[in-house]
Design a protein around this motif. Structure first.
Motif, PDB file in Angstrom:
ATOM      1  N   LYS A   1       4.670   4.635 -14.240  1.00 21.02           N
ATOM      2  CA  LYS A   1       3.551   5.011 -13.372  1.00 21.02           C
ATOM      3  C   LYS A   1       3.711   6.442 -12.868  1.00 21.02           C
ATOM      4  N   PRO A   2       3.756   7.417 -13.776  1.00 20.41           N
ATOM      5  CA  PRO A   2       3.961   8.790 -13.308  1.00 20.41           C
ATOM      6  C   PRO A   2       2.814   9.315 -12.452  1.00 20.41           C
ATOM      7  N   PHE A   3       1.651   8.638 -12.485  1.00 15.31           N
ATOM      8  CA  PHE A   3       0.522   9.071 -11.660  1.00 15.31           C
ATOM      9  C   PHE A   3       0.338   8.174 -10.434  1.00 15.31           C
ATOM     10  N   GLY A   4       1.359   7.403 -10.100  1.00 12.99           N
ATOM     11  CA  GLY A   4       1.246   6.562  -8.932  1.00 12.99           C
ATOM     12  C   GLY A   4       0.452   5.312  -9.236  1.00 12.99           C
ATOM     13  N   THR A   5       0.060   4.611  -8.178  1.00 16.04           N
ATOM     14  CA  THR A   5      -0.538   3.301  -8.389  1.00 16.04           C
ATOM     15  C   THR A   5      -1.586   2.977  -7.338  1.00 16.04           C
TER      16      THR A   5
ATOM     17  N   VAL B   1       0.848  -1.205   0.000  1.00 20.70           N
ATOM     18  CA  VAL B   1       0.000   0.000   0.000  1.00 20.70           C
ATOM     19  C   VAL B   1       0.877   1.246   0.000  1.00 20.70           C
ATOM     20  N   LYS B   2       0.253   2.392  -0.250  1.00 23.17           N
ATOM     21  CA  LYS B   2       0.975   3.660  -0.153  1.00 23.17           C
ATOM     22  C   LYS B   2       1.549   3.841   1.241  1.00 23.17           C
ATOM     23  N   ALA B   3       2.747   4.393   1.324  1.00 24.03           N
ATOM     24  CA  ALA B   3       3.321   4.808   2.605  1.00 24.03           C
ATOM     25  C   ALA B   3       3.554   6.306   2.544  1.00 24.03           C
TER      26      ALA B   3
ATOM     27  N   GLY C   1       8.411  10.274  -7.416  1.00 27.63           N
ATOM     28  CA  GLY C   1       8.363   8.976  -6.740  1.00 27.63           C
ATOM     29  C   GLY C   1       7.212   8.874  -5.773  1.00 27.63           C
ATOM     30  N   TYR C   2       7.029   7.686  -5.268  1.00 29.30           N
ATOM     31  CA  TYR C   2       6.041   7.462  -4.218  1.00 29.30           C
ATOM     32  C   TYR C   2       6.544   6.311  -3.368  1.00 29.30           C
ATOM     33  N   ALA C   3       6.029   6.229  -2.150  1.00 30.37           N
ATOM     34  CA  ALA C   3       6.529   5.230  -1.200  1.00 30.37           C
ATOM     35  C   ALA C   3       5.513   4.118  -0.998  1.00 30.37           C
TER      36      ALA C   3
ATOM     37  N   GLU D   1       1.235  22.303 -10.098  1.00 36.20           N
ATOM     38  CA  GLU D   1       2.691  22.218 -10.351  1.00 36.20           C
ATOM     39  C   GLU D   1       3.088  21.048 -11.243  1.00 36.20           C
ATOM     40  N   THR D   2       2.489  19.899 -10.949  1.00 39.18           N
ATOM     41  CA  THR D   2       2.854  18.700 -11.708  1.00 39.18           C
ATOM     42  C   THR D   2       2.472  18.828 -13.183  1.00 39.18           C
ATOM     43  N   THR D   3       1.282  19.375 -13.437  1.00 43.16           N
ATOM     44  CA  THR D   3       0.827  19.503 -14.818  1.00 43.16           C
ATOM     45  C   THR D   3       1.662  20.553 -15.550  1.00 43.16           C
TER      46      THR D   3
ATOM     47  N   ASN E   1     -10.968  10.262   7.121  1.00 39.35           N
ATOM     48  CA  ASN E   1     -11.187  11.348   6.161  1.00 39.35           C
ATOM     49  C   ASN E   1     -10.665  11.028   4.766  1.00 39.35           C
ATOM     50  N   TRP E   2      -9.749  10.057   4.655  1.00 35.62           N
ATOM     51  CA  TRP E   2      -9.309   9.735   3.296  1.00 35.62           C
ATOM     52  C   TRP E   2     -10.468   9.112   2.523  1.00 35.62           C
ATOM     53  N   ARG E   3     -11.075   8.079   3.087  1.00 39.24           N
ATOM     54  CA  ARG E   3     -12.180   7.399   2.399  1.00 39.24           C
ATOM     55  C   ARG E   3     -13.339   8.367   2.138  1.00 39.24           C
TER      56      ARG E   3
ATOM     57  N   VAL F   1      -2.352  22.914  -4.936  1.00 42.49           N
ATOM     58  CA  VAL F   1      -0.945  22.591  -5.144  1.00 42.49           C
ATOM     59  C   VAL F   1      -0.795  21.390  -6.087  1.00 42.49           C
ATOM     60  N   ALA F   2      -1.404  20.265  -5.694  1.00 38.97           N
ATOM     61  CA  ALA F   2      -1.272  19.031  -6.500  1.00 38.97           C
ATOM     62  C   ALA F   2      -1.836  19.251  -7.890  1.00 38.97           C
ATOM     63  N   GLY F   3      -2.830  20.139  -7.995  1.00 44.13           N
ATOM     64  CA  GLY F   3      -3.515  20.322  -9.260  1.00 44.13           C
ATOM     65  C   GLY F   3      -2.824  21.252 -10.226  1.00 44.13           C
TER      66      GLY F   3
ATOM     67  N   GLY G   1      -5.652  15.877   4.384  1.00 45.31           N
ATOM     68  CA  GLY G   1      -6.139  16.048   3.009  1.00 45.31           C
ATOM     69  C   GLY G   1      -5.787  14.811   2.198  1.00 45.31           C
ATOM     70  N   LEU G   2      -6.379  14.696   1.005  1.00 45.77           N
ATOM     71  CA  LEU G   2      -6.268  13.448   0.241  1.00 45.77           C
ATOM     72  C   LEU G   2      -4.840  12.948   0.048  1.00 45.77           C
ATOM     73  N   PHE G   3      -3.932  13.854  -0.283  1.00 44.05           N
ATOM     74  CA  PHE G   3      -2.577  13.455  -0.648  1.00 44.05           C
ATOM     75  C   PHE G   3      -1.794  12.957   0.560  1.00 44.05           C
ATOM     76  N   THR G   4      -1.957  13.640   1.707  1.00 44.51           N
ATOM     77  CA  THR G   4      -1.107  13.387   2.869  1.00 44.51           C
ATOM     78  C   THR G   4      -1.775  12.483   3.903  1.00 44.51           C
TER      79      THR G   4
ATOM     80  N   GLU H   1      -5.095   2.325  -5.172  1.00 47.76           N
ATOM     81  CA  GLU H   1      -6.205   3.140  -4.696  1.00 47.76           C
ATOM     82  C   GLU H   1      -5.766   4.575  -4.407  1.00 47.76           C
ATOM     83  N   ARG H   2      -4.516   4.759  -4.051  1.00 48.72           N
ATOM     84  CA  ARG H   2      -4.014   6.096  -3.741  1.00 48.72           C
ATOM     85  C   ARG H   2      -3.346   6.758  -4.946  1.00 48.72           C
ATOM     86  N   ALA H   3      -3.590   6.244  -6.121  1.00 50.75           N
ATOM     87  CA  ALA H   3      -3.036   6.889  -7.316  1.00 50.75           C
ATOM     88  C   ALA H   3      -3.691   8.248  -7.499  1.00 50.75           C
ATOM     89  N   CYS H   4      -3.153   9.007  -8.445  1.00 49.04           N
ATOM     90  CA  CYS H   4      -3.611  10.377  -8.692  1.00 49.04           C
ATOM     91  C   CYS H   4      -5.103  10.417  -9.047  1.00 49.04           C
ATOM     92  N   ILE H   5      -5.848  11.218  -8.298  1.00 48.99           N
ATOM     93  CA  ILE H   5      -7.282  11.359  -8.590  1.00 48.99           C
ATOM     94  C   ILE H   5      -7.477  12.320  -9.774  1.00 48.99           C
TER      95      ILE H   5
HETATM   96 MN1  MNH Z   1      -1.757  13.996  -8.754  1.00 49.12          MN
HETATM   97  C1  MNH Z   1      -1.755  11.780  -6.140  1.00 49.12           C
HETATM   98  C2  MNH Z   1       1.174  12.635  -9.900  1.00 49.12           C
HETATM   99  C3  MNH Z   1      -1.932  15.995 -11.542  1.00 49.12           C
HETATM  100  C4  MNH Z   1      -4.439  15.637  -7.416  1.00 49.12           C
HETATM  101  N1  MNH Z   1      -0.513  12.503  -8.130  1.00 49.12           N
HETATM  102  C5  MNH Z   1      -0.726  11.670  -7.039  1.00 49.12           C
HETATM  103  C6  MNH Z   1       0.328  10.678  -6.990  1.00 49.12           C
HETATM  104  C7  MNH Z   1       1.161  10.948  -8.053  1.00 49.12           C
HETATM  105  C8  MNH Z   1       0.621  12.081  -8.759  1.00 49.12           C
HETATM  106  C9  MNH Z   1       2.434  10.188  -8.399  1.00 49.12           C
HETATM  107  C10 MNH Z   1       0.478   9.571  -5.959  1.00 49.12           C
HETATM  108  C11 MNH Z   1       1.363   9.974  -4.804  1.00 49.12           C
HETATM  109  C12 MNH Z   1       1.631   8.885  -3.795  1.00 49.12           C
HETATM  110  O1  MNH Z   1       1.413   7.697  -4.057  1.00 49.12           O
HETATM  111  O2  MNH Z   1       2.130   9.219  -2.719  1.00 49.12           O
HETATM  112  N2  MNH Z   1      -0.552  14.308 -10.391  1.00 49.12           N
HETATM  113  C13 MNH Z   1       0.590  13.624 -10.685  1.00 49.12           C
HETATM  114  C14 MNH Z   1       1.115  14.097 -11.956  1.00 49.12           C
HETATM  115  C15 MNH Z   1       0.209  15.047 -12.424  1.00 49.12           C
HETATM  116  C16 MNH Z   1      -0.838  15.161 -11.433  1.00 49.12           C
HETATM  117  C17 MNH Z   1       2.392  13.612 -12.608  1.00 49.12           C
HETATM  118  C18 MNH Z   1       0.218  15.845 -13.687  1.00 49.12           C
HETATM  119  C19 MNH Z   1       0.919  15.602 -14.749  1.00 49.12           C
HETATM  120  N3  MNH Z   1      -2.945  15.572  -9.367  1.00 49.12           N
HETATM  121  C20 MNH Z   1      -2.913  16.182 -10.582  1.00 49.12           C
HETATM  122  C21 MNH Z   1      -4.040  17.076 -10.707  1.00 49.12           C
HETATM  123  C22 MNH Z   1      -4.753  16.987  -9.528  1.00 49.12           C
HETATM  124  C23 MNH Z   1      -4.059  16.028  -8.688  1.00 49.12           C
HETATM  125  C24 MNH Z   1      -4.342  17.935 -11.916  1.00 49.12           C
HETATM  126  C25 MNH Z   1      -6.016  17.665  -9.121  1.00 49.12           C
HETATM  127  C26 MNH Z   1      -6.854  18.285  -9.908  1.00 49.12           C
HETATM  128  N4  MNH Z   1      -2.850  13.783  -7.065  1.00 49.12           N
HETATM  129  C27 MNH Z   1      -3.914  14.595  -6.699  1.00 49.12           C
HETATM  130  C28 MNH Z   1      -4.441  14.129  -5.415  1.00 49.12           C
HETATM  131  C29 MNH Z   1      -3.682  13.000  -5.053  1.00 49.12           C
HETATM  132  C30 MNH Z   1      -2.691  12.805  -6.125  1.00 49.12           C
HETATM  133  C31 MNH Z   1      -5.589  14.763  -4.655  1.00 49.12           C
HETATM  134  C32 MNH Z   1      -3.856  12.118  -3.814  1.00 49.12           C
HETATM  135  C33 MNH Z   1      -4.869  11.044  -4.139  1.00 49.12           C
HETATM  136  C34 MNH Z   1      -5.164  10.112  -2.969  1.00 49.12           C
HETATM  137  O3  MNH Z   1      -4.218   9.691  -2.291  1.00 49.12           O
HETATM  138  O4  MNH Z   1      -6.334   9.814  -2.772  1.00 49.12           O
END
Ligand code: MNH
Length: 466
Positions: A398-402, A74-76, A340-342, A274-276, A101-103, A270-272, A91-94, A404-408
């Motif tokens: 897997k740039p979006f993770g993997t 699982v995610k760490a 990366g992810y843990a 910088e990465t994009t 609250n995650w579920r 933040v998550a929404g 919050g969802l990411f942390t 259940e905790r993969a990127c929403i």
């Molecule tokens: Mn995004 C989780 C990468 C865009 C919101 N995101 C993750 C994880 C990765 C990731 C990797 C898993 C981290 C982990 O396992 O610890 N995200 C990306 C990348 C892009 C991205 C490479 C763009 C490219 N993310 C976005 C966008 C949003 C978003 C856009 C919101 C609109 N991401 C999240 C959220 C999580 C997440 C929220 C946490 C999900 C969860 O754990 O339930």
């Protein structure tokens, strides 16, 4: 100690010191690039110990595929992630996997990323792009790529998710919220690093005091977003904020608390973005470096959008930019902007058939190397080849993770980035600086630094009006 790996020592950089351990084999300002430059030969699994904390890196696709197996792992929360809990809480990411609250937030917010939801965001994304083009058309034609992609993506997540504009296209200055947010995040990361040091609490409080003004500004800003929506609830309908404020869990009837909503807003802002933004910037970097790929990409935009440089794709059309999608995927393979992810095992197990791993242990799936593993990608693993075949082994990219905790926000990011690339390439010819050498800014995410390009309106669209 957490992450003790039953006392096992993995290969580590040469020159380990008795007290400092591997601190000199790390660069805190550019850890990812330093590993790529110096530690590639440490093998498929290695460790770096700094400030009393052991970090175990997995760099082969084979071990990564094993860690990606949701039945066993699982995610760490890595220390870097835990460092953000001060501002992003549960919050969802942390959030930890077992935090209620995650579920709750996950179930409430998944509907905000369905196809129907994306169709609602589409016109807002398109309009935001138009505003960026407005600025470009007025300007000198030379742009800082990462800065402008960041304006675009911040504005897009702000408007689609929260009906919150940041004025990115009307002022030269960065919005103070962005500055505050960056401060808060950097602070979080530093706390994550010093957490295991003696006297860490004192250092942490000192850091907090030093940045108190900015932190309280960020909190006020978030509270204002909530307050103004409560005053006029109709503004955003069922966008992210609307869902969080109005909806109860369909089965349990539970709602998110105000404190948690604040954490989620910050998380999504933040998550929404910088990465994009980084993904778009790397894609543009590679296209500038590969004229044949640029030509192909532009030809695709012409074929789909036709001769009018102002043509905007419909929601359905965005999925048709197959080549652009490959360009984005390949850019995210080489430079995964979330590097990366843990992962931890659900129960004590053996990793790679050799190393005992307990639920207290975690390994980092180090994407920049996993996604360049020559065993999977061959000798050209480091090269940008958008049309290379995608290998079959599970979990190789897997740039979006993997799990259940993969990127929403994956579909959101892909839709936004594909449309942005399409319209940029359809509208402008881009010229880079041939002497530019890729340099990467490592904050929370990876982003090209100092990448500039010159834009000129396209004169020779390859499709002529009928
Ligand atoms: Mn995004 C989780 C990468 C865009 C919101 N995101 C993750 C994880 C990765 C990731 C990797 C898993 C981290 C982990 O396992 O610890 N995200 C990306 C990348 C892009 C991205 C490479 C763009 C490219 N993310 C976005 C966008 C949003 C978003 C856009 C919101 C609109 N991401 C999240 C959220 C999580 C997440 C929220 C946490 C999900 C969860 O754990 O339930």
């Amino acid at each position: 100690m957490r992450n003790a790996w039953s006392g096992h020592t993995f290969p580590h950089p040469a020159g380990r010191r008795r007290w400092m351990k591997d601190a000199e084999s790390m660069d805190p300002d550019r850890p990812v690039q330093y590993i790529l430059e110096h530690h590639r030969r440490l093998g498929p699994i290695f460790e770096i110990v700094v400030f009393g904390q052991k970090f175990v890196f997995v760099t082969s696709a084979e071990l990564a595929a094993e860690l990606n197996d949701e039945k066993r792992f699982v995610k760490a929360n890595s220390p870097a992630l835990d460092g953000l809990r001060g501002i992003a809480g549960d919050g969802l990411f942390t959030a930890y996997n077992d935090e209620p609250n995650w579920r709750l937030a996950h179930d409430l917010l998944v509907p905000a990323f369905t196809k129907q939801a994306m169709q609602r965001y589409h016109p807002v994304m398109a309009e935001t792009l138009d505003e960026l083009f407005g600025v470009w058309d007025e300007g000198p034609g030379r742009i800082d790529v990462s800065a402008d992609m960041t304006r675009l993506t911040l504005e897009t997540i702000g408007r689609t998710g929260f009906s919150q504009a940041f004025g990115s296209f009307t002022t030269r200055e960065v919005h103070p919220f962005v500055e505050g947010m960056v401060t808060a995040l950097t602070l979080g990361r530093r706390k994550g690093v010093i957490g295991a040091l003696p006297g860490a609490r004192i250092l942490e409080r000192r850091l907090d005091r030093k940045h108190a003004d900015q932190l309280s500004y960020v909190n006020r800003f978030l509270d204002d977003i909530v307050a103004s929506r409560r005053r006029s609830p109709a503004t955003g309908g069922d966008d992210l904020l609307g869902i969080m404020l109005d909806q109860a869990h369909p089965e349990t009837g539970e709602r998110l608390s105000d404190a948690n909503i604040r954490y989620q807003i910050l998380t999504f802002l933040v998550a929404g973005h910088e990465t994009t933004s980084g993904a778009l910037s790397f894609a543009l970097y590679y296209l500038l470096r590969h004229p044949e790929a640029m030509a192909k990409a532009q030809a695709e935009t012409d074929a789909i959008l036709g001769a009018d440089p102002d043509a905007t794709p419909s929601y359905e059309q965005v999925a048709r930019f197959r080549y652009l999608r490959k360009v984005l995927d390949e850019s995210l393979r080489l430079w995964p902007t979330a590097p990366g992810y843990a992962r931890s095992p659900r129960e004590t197990t053996t990793l790679g058939g050799r190393w005992t791993m307990t639920p207290d242990d975690w390994a980092l799936v180090f994407l920049p190397l996993v996604q360049r593993d020559p065993a999977v990608w061959g000798e050209t693993a480091d090269d940008f080849e958008p049309e290379r075949p995608r290998p079959r082994l599970a979990g190789t990219a897997k740039p979006f993770g993997t799990g259940e905790r993969a990127c929403i926000g994956r579909q959101f990011a892909v839709h936004e980035a594909t449309m942005a690339l399409a319209r940029i390439l359809h509208r402008y010819d881009l010229v880079g600086d041939p002497s530019y050498e890729l340099s990467i800014d490592e904050r929370l995410t990876l982003m090209p630094q100092g990448l500039e390009l010159t834009l000129t309106p396209r004169h020779t669209l390859s499709v002529r009006p009928a």
